[in-house]
Structure formats: C-alpha cells, structure tokens
Design a protein around this motif. Structure first.
Motif, PDB file in Angstrom:
ATOM      1  N   SER A  14      -1.897  -2.143   1.755  1.00  0.00           N
ATOM      2  CA  SER A  14      -1.394  -3.212   3.390  1.00  0.00           C
ATOM      3  C   SER A  14      -0.256  -2.229   4.035  1.00  0.00           C
ATOM      4  CB  SER A  14      -1.100  -4.042   3.103  1.00  0.00           C
ATOM      5  OG  SER A  14      -2.532  -5.090   2.886  1.00  0.00           O
ATOM      6  N   ILE A  15       0.583  -2.146   3.317  1.00  0.00           N
ATOM      7  CA  ILE A  15       2.039  -1.903   3.635  1.00  0.00           C
ATOM      8  C   ILE A  15       1.727  -0.271   4.125  1.00  0.00           C
ATOM      9  CG2 ILE A  15       4.633  -0.412   3.138  1.00  0.00           C
ATOM     10  CD1 ILE A  15       4.674  -2.911   1.091  1.00  0.00           C
ATOM     11  N   ALA A  16       0.813   0.434   3.628  1.00  0.00           N
ATOM     12  CA  ALA A  16       0.316   1.931   4.048  1.00  0.00           C
ATOM     13  C   ALA A  16      -0.493   1.799   5.985  1.00  0.00           C
ATOM     14  CB  ALA A  16      -0.554   3.152   3.032  1.00  0.00           C
ATOM     15  N   LEU A  17      -1.062   1.039   5.907  1.00  0.00           N
ATOM     16  CA  LEU A  17      -1.922   0.658   6.613  1.00  0.00           C
ATOM     17  C   LEU A  17      -1.319   0.495   8.260  1.00  0.00           C
ATOM     18  CD1 LEU A  17      -5.246  -1.041   4.912  1.00  0.00           C
ATOM     19  CD2 LEU A  17      -5.402   1.287   5.639  1.00  0.00           C
ATOM     20  N   ASP A  18      -0.177  -0.991   7.772  1.00  0.00           N
ATOM     21  CA  ASP A  18       0.669  -1.705   8.596  1.00  0.00           C
ATOM     22  C   ASP A  18       1.822  -0.137   8.836  1.00  0.00           C
ATOM     23  OD1 ASP A  18       0.002  -4.120   8.178  1.00  0.00           O
ATOM     24  OD2 ASP A  18       1.735  -4.623   6.864  1.00  0.00           O
ATOM     25  N   CYS A  19       1.883   0.873   8.180  1.00  0.00           N
ATOM     26  CA  CYS A  19       2.696   2.157   8.587  1.00  0.00           C
ATOM     27  C   CYS A  19       2.170   3.594   9.276  1.00  0.00           C
ATOM     28  CB  CYS A  19       3.910   2.646   7.710  1.00  0.00           C
ATOM     29  SG  CYS A  19       5.293   1.342   6.773  1.00  0.00           S
ATOM     30  N   GLY A  20       0.951   3.167   9.372  1.00  0.00           N
ATOM     31  CA  GLY A  20      -0.331   3.969   9.947  1.00  0.00           C
ATOM     32  C   GLY A  20      -0.847   4.963   9.143  1.00  0.00           C
ATOM     33  N   TYR A  21      -0.616   4.822   8.315  1.00  0.00           N
ATOM     34  CA  TYR A  21      -1.323   5.748   7.064  1.00  0.00           C
ATOM     35  C   TYR A  21      -3.162   5.334   7.112  1.00  0.00           C
ATOM     36  CZ  TYR A  21       2.856   8.768   6.469  1.00  0.00           C
ATOM     37  OH  TYR A  21       3.780   9.299   6.246  1.00  0.00           O
ATOM     38  N   GLU A  22      -4.008   5.540   6.934  1.00  0.00           N
ATOM     39  CA  GLU A  22      -5.355   5.429   6.824  1.00  0.00           C
ATOM     40  C   GLU A  22      -5.934   5.717   5.570  1.00  0.00           C
ATOM     41  OE1 GLU A  22      -7.801   8.414   9.278  1.00  0.00           O
ATOM     42  OE2 GLU A  22      -6.387   7.476  11.034  1.00  0.00           O
ATOM     43  N   SER A  23      -4.914   6.342   4.411  1.00  0.00           N
ATOM     44  CA  SER A  23      -5.580   6.074   3.078  1.00  0.00           C
ATOM     45  C   SER A  23      -4.372   6.077   2.292  1.00  0.00           C
ATOM     46  CB  SER A  23      -5.509   7.349   1.793  1.00  0.00           C
ATOM     47  OG  SER A  23      -5.191   8.531   2.536  1.00  0.00           O
ATOM     48  N   HIS A  24      -4.938   4.954   0.996  1.00  0.00           N
ATOM     49  CA  HIS A  24      -3.887   5.438  -0.254  1.00  0.00           C
ATOM     50  C   HIS A  24      -3.234   6.511  -0.393  1.00  0.00           C
ATOM     51  CE1 HIS A  24      -2.335   4.186  -4.429  1.00  0.00           C
ATOM     52  NE2 HIS A  24      -1.508   3.141  -3.590  1.00  0.00           N
ATOM     53  N   GLU A  25      -3.862   7.318  -0.688  1.00  0.00           N
ATOM     54  CA  GLU A  25      -4.081   8.652  -1.366  1.00  0.00           C
ATOM     55  C   GLU A  25      -3.126   9.687  -0.638  1.00  0.00           C
ATOM     56  OE1 GLU A  25      -7.034   7.452  -1.619  1.00  0.00           O
ATOM     57  OE2 GLU A  25      -6.836   7.282  -3.422  1.00  0.00           O
ATOM     58  N   GLY A  26      -2.827   9.130   0.988  1.00  0.00           N
ATOM     59  CA  GLY A  26      -1.869   9.924   2.083  1.00  0.00           C
ATOM     60  C   GLY A  26      -0.634   9.799   2.189  1.00  0.00           C
ATOM     61  N   PHE A  27      -0.774   8.235   1.823  1.00  0.00           N
ATOM     62  CA  PHE A  27       0.027   7.762   2.147  1.00  0.00           C
ATOM     63  C   PHE A  27       1.256   8.076   0.893  1.00  0.00           C
ATOM     64  CE2 PHE A  27       2.713   3.592   0.722  1.00  0.00           C
ATOM     65  CZ  PHE A  27       3.309   3.639   1.516  1.00  0.00           C
ATOM     66  N   ALA A  28       0.990   7.181  -1.046  1.00  0.00           N
ATOM     67  CA  ALA A  28       1.618   8.322  -1.414  1.00  0.00           C
ATOM     68  C   ALA A  28       2.187   9.291  -1.649  1.00  0.00           C
ATOM     69  CB  ALA A  28       0.724   7.403  -2.570  1.00  0.00           C
ATOM     70  N   ARG A  29       1.203  10.636  -1.362  1.00  0.00           N
ATOM     71  CA  ARG A  29       1.985  11.928  -1.131  1.00  0.00           C
ATOM     72  C   ARG A  29       2.983  11.841  -0.324  1.00  0.00           C
ATOM     73  NH1 ARG A  29      -2.693  13.448  -0.723  1.00  0.00           N
ATOM     74  NH2 ARG A  29      -3.256  13.497   0.836  1.00  0.00           N
ATOM     75  N   ALA A  30       2.775  11.359   0.617  1.00  0.00           N
ATOM     76  CA  ALA A  30       3.927  11.288   1.369  1.00  0.00           C
ATOM     77  C   ALA A  30       4.922  11.109   1.248  1.00  0.00           C
ATOM     78  CB  ALA A  30       3.541  11.546   2.569  1.00  0.00           C
ATOM     79  N   PHE A  31       4.775   9.996   0.367  1.00  0.00           N
ATOM     80  CA  PHE A  31       5.986   9.084  -0.307  1.00  0.00           C
ATOM     81  C   PHE A  31       6.705   9.628  -0.706  1.00  0.00           C
ATOM     82  CE2 PHE A  31       8.726   5.362  -1.869  1.00  0.00           C
ATOM     83  CZ  PHE A  31       8.649   4.522  -0.592  1.00  0.00           C
ATOM     84  N   LYS A  32       6.060  10.296  -1.767  1.00  0.00           N
ATOM     85  CA  LYS A  32       6.412  10.681  -2.989  1.00  0.00           C
ATOM     86  C   LYS A  32       7.238  12.036  -2.889  1.00  0.00           C
ATOM     87  CE  LYS A  32       5.571  12.342  -7.914  1.00  0.00           C
ATOM     88  NZ  LYS A  32       5.164  12.148  -9.279  1.00  0.00           N
ATOM     89  N   GLU A  33       6.595  13.163  -1.959  1.00  0.00           N
ATOM     90  CA  GLU A  33       7.439  13.945  -0.950  1.00  0.00           C
ATOM     91  C   GLU A  33       8.987  13.580  -0.351  1.00  0.00           C
ATOM     92  OE1 GLU A  33       6.677  17.363   2.778  1.00  0.00           O
ATOM     93  OE2 GLU A  33       4.855  16.445   0.845  1.00  0.00           O
ATOM     94  N   GLN A  34       9.255  12.383   0.054  1.00  0.00           N
ATOM     95  CA  GLN A  34      10.181  11.891   1.025  1.00  0.00           C
ATOM     96  C   GLN A  34      11.245  11.511  -0.106  1.00  0.00           C
ATOM     97  OE1 GLN A  34       9.642  10.225   4.357  1.00  0.00           O
ATOM     98  NE2 GLN A  34      11.414   9.394   4.811  1.00  0.00           N
ATOM     99  N   TYR A  35      10.916  10.414  -0.911  1.00  0.00           N
ATOM    100  CA  TYR A  35      11.357   9.678  -1.879  1.00  0.00           C
ATOM    101  C   TYR A  35      12.095  10.249  -3.295  1.00  0.00           C
ATOM    102  CZ  TYR A  35      12.480   6.459   2.165  1.00  0.00           C
ATOM    103  OH  TYR A  35      12.850   6.334   3.440  1.00  0.00           O
ATOM    104  N   GLY A  36      10.738  10.785  -3.826  1.00  0.00           N
ATOM    105  CA  GLY A  36      10.491  10.953  -5.274  1.00  0.00           C
ATOM    106  C   GLY A  36       9.901  10.330  -5.993  1.00  0.00           C
ATOM    107  N   LYS A  37       9.404   9.279  -5.400  1.00  0.00           N
ATOM    108  CA  LYS A  37       8.497   8.140  -6.783  1.00  0.00           C
ATOM    109  C   LYS A  37       7.138   8.329  -5.916  1.00  0.00           C
ATOM    110  CE  LYS A  37      13.390   5.942  -7.988  1.00  0.00           C
ATOM    111  NZ  LYS A  37      12.945   7.405  -9.538  1.00  0.00           N
ATOM    112  N   THR A  38       6.598   7.494  -6.945  1.00  0.00           N
ATOM    113  CA  THR A  38       5.105   6.743  -5.312  1.00  0.00           C
ATOM    114  C   THR A  38       5.985   5.352  -5.082  1.00  0.00           C
ATOM    115  OG1 THR A  38       4.676   5.581  -7.497  1.00  0.00           O
ATOM    116  CG2 THR A  38       3.430   8.034  -7.721  1.00  0.00           C
TER     117      THR A  38
END
Length: 123
Positions: free
Chosen positions: A76-100
């Motif tokens: 739900s957070i991913a969708l609220d922030c403009g991501y269409e999939s959990h995978e894309g969100f998790a990958r981008a988030f980990k790249e920026q924050y170093g954690k899933t």
C-alpha cells in the motif's frame, strides 16, 4: 528568472504533482525549457537530474510512511508513492537505503522519527 528560482518552482511543481509522478517532460514544460537544458540547470543546482530527484523524494516519502504508519502494509505504501509493483519498490528502496522496506521498518521501529531524517529541504 534566476536558476535558483527556476529550480525552486520545479520542486514545488514536483511536490504538487507527487501523486502522479511527473515526467521530465512535464517538469521542463512547466518551467518553459527543453528537457535537456532544464535537466542541466536542475542537476547544477541540486546534484540530481529531475527523474533522480523525483525518485529520491518518492522514496523519502515511503521511508517516512514506513516509520510513521506502522499499520499500513508495504505494498500500500509502494502504491501510495507511485510504484506499480512491490518488486520495483523494494529494489529502488534498497538501492537508496541499503535495506528492504521490511528491514528498514524493523530497524527504525524504536527510533523516533524526525523530519530532518530525510533531508527534506527545497533544494
């Protein structure tokens, strides 16, 4: 108009349209410049190209939500922030924050949230 003012206006436009993820074309057109020229101005002032900045801000918003809205699930957070999939969100988030997102939420669980944690200034 001075470059600082142009970039501040672009940031305001990005924030105002954060629920639909504006494109570089949208932001540049709003500023009245070609995409290439505007991207150079923006990078010069912020260190980010426009799309990097939009992604950075979306993930900052997600990190804030992960910390402050612990009842909301991650998709739900991913969708609220403009991501269409959990995978894309998790990958981008980990790249920026170093954690899933899950690891981040667990790690930050007992650390009080401060708005300064995400460097949320205008430029």
């Amino acid at each position: 108009m001075e470059n600082n003012e142009i970039v501040k206006n672009a940031v305001k436009y990005i924030e105002k349209n954060s629920t639909v993820t504006p494109t570089i074309e949208d932001v540049a057109k709003n500023a009245g410049f070609s995409t290439d020229y505007f991207n150079r101005i923006f990078r010069n002032r912020t260190g980010f190209n426009v799309m990097e900045y939009i992604r950075f801000r979306k993930l900052n918003k997600a990190a804030q939500m992960l910390r402050t809205d612990t009842t909301k699930d991650i998709i739900s957070i991913a969708l609220d922030c403009g991501y269409e999939s959990h995978e894309g969100f998790a990958r981008a988030f980990k790249e920026q924050y170093g954690k899933t997102p899950t690891e981040y939420r667990a790690h930050m669980k007992n650390i009080p949230y401060r708005w300064t944690d995400h460097g949320l200034n205008e430029t």
